[in-house]
Design an enzyme around this catalytic site. Structure first.
Site, mmCIF file in Angstrom:
data_model
loop_
_atom_site.group_PDB
_atom_site.id
_atom_site.type_symbol
_atom_site.label_atom_id
_atom_site.label_comp_id
_atom_site.label_asym_id
_atom_site.label_seq_id
_atom_site.Cartn_x
_atom_site.Cartn_y
_atom_site.Cartn_z
ATOM 1 N N CYS A 203 -11.235 -3.675 -2.340
ATOM 2 C CA CYS A 203 -10.215 -2.956 -2.784
ATOM 3 C C CYS A 203 -8.603 -3.470 -2.414
ATOM 4 O O CYS A 203 -7.721 -3.304 -3.085
ATOM 5 C CB CYS A 203 -10.119 -1.469 -2.726
ATOM 6 S SG CYS A 203 -11.729 -0.632 -3.324
ATOM 7 N N HIS A 282 -6.569 -7.530 9.651
ATOM 8 C CA HIS A 282 -7.819 -7.916 9.146
ATOM 9 C C HIS A 282 -8.965 -7.692 10.709
ATOM 10 O O HIS A 282 -8.561 -8.301 11.462
ATOM 11 C CB HIS A 282 -8.352 -9.415 9.118
ATOM 12 C CG HIS A 282 -9.654 -9.785 8.214
ATOM 13 N ND1 HIS A 282 -10.811 -9.304 8.651
ATOM 14 C CD2 HIS A 282 -9.696 -10.460 7.229
ATOM 15 C CE1 HIS A 282 -11.615 -9.588 7.789
ATOM 16 N NE2 HIS A 282 -11.059 -10.533 7.078
ATOM 17 N N HIS A 366 8.856 6.370 -1.242
ATOM 18 C CA HIS A 366 7.491 6.660 -1.920
ATOM 19 C C HIS A 366 6.477 5.950 -1.345
ATOM 20 O O HIS A 366 6.649 5.004 -0.711
ATOM 21 C CB HIS A 366 7.911 5.753 -3.430
ATOM 22 C CG HIS A 366 9.061 6.208 -4.211
ATOM 23 N ND1 HIS A 366 8.829 7.800 -5.089
ATOM 24 C CD2 HIS A 366 10.163 6.136 -4.297
ATOM 25 C CE1 HIS A 366 10.236 7.911 -5.628
ATOM 26 N NE2 HIS A 366 11.075 6.674 -5.218
ATOM 27 N N HIS A 370 -3.832 3.955 -1.211
ATOM 28 C CA HIS A 370 -4.870 3.617 -1.895
ATOM 29 C C HIS A 370 -5.947 4.805 -2.167
ATOM 30 O O HIS A 370 -6.306 5.606 -1.615
ATOM 31 C CB HIS A 370 -5.903 2.619 -0.832
ATOM 32 C CG HIS A 370 -7.225 2.366 -1.586
ATOM 33 N ND1 HIS A 370 -7.397 1.797 -2.673
ATOM 34 C CD2 HIS A 370 -8.608 2.761 -1.180
ATOM 35 C CE1 HIS A 370 -8.650 1.481 -2.644
ATOM 36 N NE2 HIS A 370 -9.165 2.141 -1.961
ATOM 37 N N HIS A 399 -7.707 11.458 -9.530
ATOM 38 C CA HIS A 399 -8.169 12.573 -10.600
ATOM 39 C C HIS A 399 -8.229 11.918 -11.936
ATOM 40 O O HIS A 399 -9.194 12.030 -12.682
ATOM 41 C CB HIS A 399 -7.285 13.624 -10.413
ATOM 42 C CG HIS A 399 -7.558 14.640 -11.592
ATOM 43 N ND1 HIS A 399 -7.176 14.835 -12.917
ATOM 44 C CD2 HIS A 399 -8.416 15.938 -11.346
ATOM 45 C CE1 HIS A 399 -7.635 15.714 -13.514
ATOM 46 N NE2 HIS A 399 -8.579 16.284 -12.757
ATOM 47 N N ASN A 403 -11.391 5.861 -8.660
ATOM 48 C CA ASN A 403 -11.107 4.623 -7.844
ATOM 49 C C ASN A 403 -11.192 3.225 -8.749
ATOM 50 O O ASN A 403 -12.291 2.711 -8.785
ATOM 51 C CB ASN A 403 -12.128 4.538 -6.661
ATOM 52 C CG ASN A 403 -11.782 3.471 -5.643
ATOM 53 O OD1 ASN A 403 -11.113 2.537 -5.931
ATOM 54 N ND2 ASN A 403 -12.496 3.494 -4.512
#
Length: 475
Positions: A203, A282, A366, A370, A399, A403
């Site tokens: 992702c 990472h 803002h 994820h 919602h 995902n």
């Protein structure tokens, strides 16, 4: 010939009169005096001037080029792709037959998932039983990517031949020819286009693709880049009963985004955002982090993606490492001092001191977290000490769309724009998480107040949001 000689004489006379007039000006006299005084020092002035010009040129050529986000488009699947949560649960119960424990597990996950009734799954997964083929995955990829690219071209006026750099990312589905080659073929892009196809990066690949495009734009002046982020679900659904591998089925839904980046000054005049910072972390050297999200076979040999129970804690650790590197770049001096003192104290005095979490609300207006799941959003909110309003976009994106993997951050950003909240000078923090384990941050500055869009994924439903999302829904 006579006319040519006459015009030449008139020109020479006119120039002579002009020169004499200029020589009578005080400024010209001062310049002549300055030249006379500098003339003896020319052997010294000339090399110094050349050195200054050389270093000025080196600075100008080596300084980072600004990277502009001109605009982006998010994929809105057709209504026919929608699958209600009760239908999804019933379909899974049929697939699992007598394994009621697995069916009950799926029901409980869906009831607490935070997903709404209008999320989308590809046509192949509407069949009972699902029997997706390679062609189903290719059709899903073409539909998602081409629809999104067409929307981007229409919004921006960008022509396919004007795209210099193309980066496409999709984690599970990596066909041959690649998805990036598929885009080049569809839009008949130039033969010298610099195209890249990223796979298996989870992702977080959306911001990794932005990072790659940014680096390429630094190396290639006067260029345009397009980044495409998506996940193809027809190919990746798990049809077994292993609980850890059933979780992705419950959370992942169809989505995609196409982003137009450029380092051209003329594009900067109409761009929405400029990229300020991009920090990548990472944690793959740690075995727990490396194995917390992985594609594997279950005991029956059925392939799927397994999510570890430790995922949220590992995500929190990766976030802490990431903000350690990001904080000095974005925080005001007072927060940096507190953070630095705490870091030094834990390093040299007492390692058991609680890490100081800076107040990032002083650095950003803002937050695009994820939208990986309710638990992920809640963990990130606690770790960053954010208010409910600051994670509203992530919860609402989860919602409405579920995902959507690497493209979800753009649905979250689009939510803020659709609400009319994005003002000139606002700073945006995008936080992406993914397998490996990776945590990536991108910081953008809004270049102009963005009017409420009349199109996009939220256009037809934004007035009904935000909605109250209960901890548990009855199915």
């Amino acid at each position: 010939m006579v006319n040519h000689i006459r015009s030449s004489i008139v020109t020479i006379v006119a120039i002579s009169i002009l020169v004499q007039a200029l020589l009578r000006l005080p400024m010209i006299e001062e310049l002549l005096d300055l030249w006379s005084s500098l003339r003896p020092n020319l052997p010294y002035i000339t090399p110094i001037s050349m050195i200054i010009a050389f270093f000025a040129t080196v600075y100008y050529m080596s300084r980072p080029r600004k990277v502009y986000l001109v605009d982006y488009a998010c994929y809105l699947p057709p209504v026919s792709y929608q699958m209600t949560l009760p239908t999804f649960v019933e379909q899974n119960a049929m697939l699992m037959g007598d394994n009621k424990e697995a069916a009950d597990f799926v029901r409980k996950i869906v009831q607490r998932s935070g997903l709404g009734p209008d999320t989308h799954l590809p046509p192949a997964l509407h069949r009972t039983p699902p029997n997706a083929t390679l062609n189903d995955s290719i059709v899903e990829a073409q539909t998602t990517i081409f629809t999104t690219m067409d929307a981007l071209f229409e919004k921006t006026g960008l022509k396919p031949k004007d795209v210099d750099i193309l980066v496409v990312n999709s984690c599970i589905f990596c066909p041959t020819p690649s998805l990036s080659a598929m885009v080049v073929n569809k839009y008949k892009m130039r033969a010298d286009i610099k195209s890249f196809n990223l796979g298996g990066m989870g992702c977080s690949a959306g911001l990794i693709s932005i990072s790659l495009a940014r680096d390429l734009l630094q190396a290639h002046p006067n260029s345009n880049a397009v980044v495409i982020s998506t996940e193809i679900l027809s190919h990746g659904e798990y049809h077994g009963t292993e609980r850890s591998m059933l979780l992705p089925n419950c959370l992942f839904r169809v989505g995609g985004a196409a982003i137009f980046l450029s380092n051209k000054r003329k594009e900067g005049k109409r761009a929405k955002y400029s990229l300020l910072h991009l920090v990548r972390t990472h944690k793959g050297a740690d075995d727990r982090a490396f194995n917390c999200i992985r594609q594997m076979e279950d005991a029956q040999g059925i392939i799927g993606v397994s999510l570890s129970k430790e995922l949220t804690s590992i995500a929190g650790d990766a976030l802490k490492t990431n903000i350690t590197n990001l904080a000095p770049l974005v925080l005001p001096a007072s927060e940096q001092l507190r953070f630095a003192l705490n870091f030094v104290g834990r390093k040299f005095i007492n390692p058991k001191w609680r890490p100081y979490i800076p107040d990032f609300k002083k650095a950003f207006e803002h937050f695009c977290i994820h939208a990986g799941g309710r638990a992920v959003i809640t963990e990130m909110q606690k770790a960053l000490k954010l208010m409910d309003e600051q994670v509203e976009g992530s919860r609402m994106a989860l919602h409405r769309f579920g995902n959507t993997s690497s493209s979800c951050l753009w649905y979250v950003l689009s939510y803020s724009e659709a609400k009319g909240r994005m003002k000139k000078g606002d700073r945006v923090w995008q936080i992406g998480l993914g397998s490996g384990f990776k945590c990536n941050s991108a910081v953008w500055k809004c270049l102009r107040t963005i009017e409420t869009p009349v199109d996009g994924p939220w256009a037809k439903c934004i007035d009904s949001y935000p909605v109250d999302i209960p901890e548990y829904i009855q199915l």
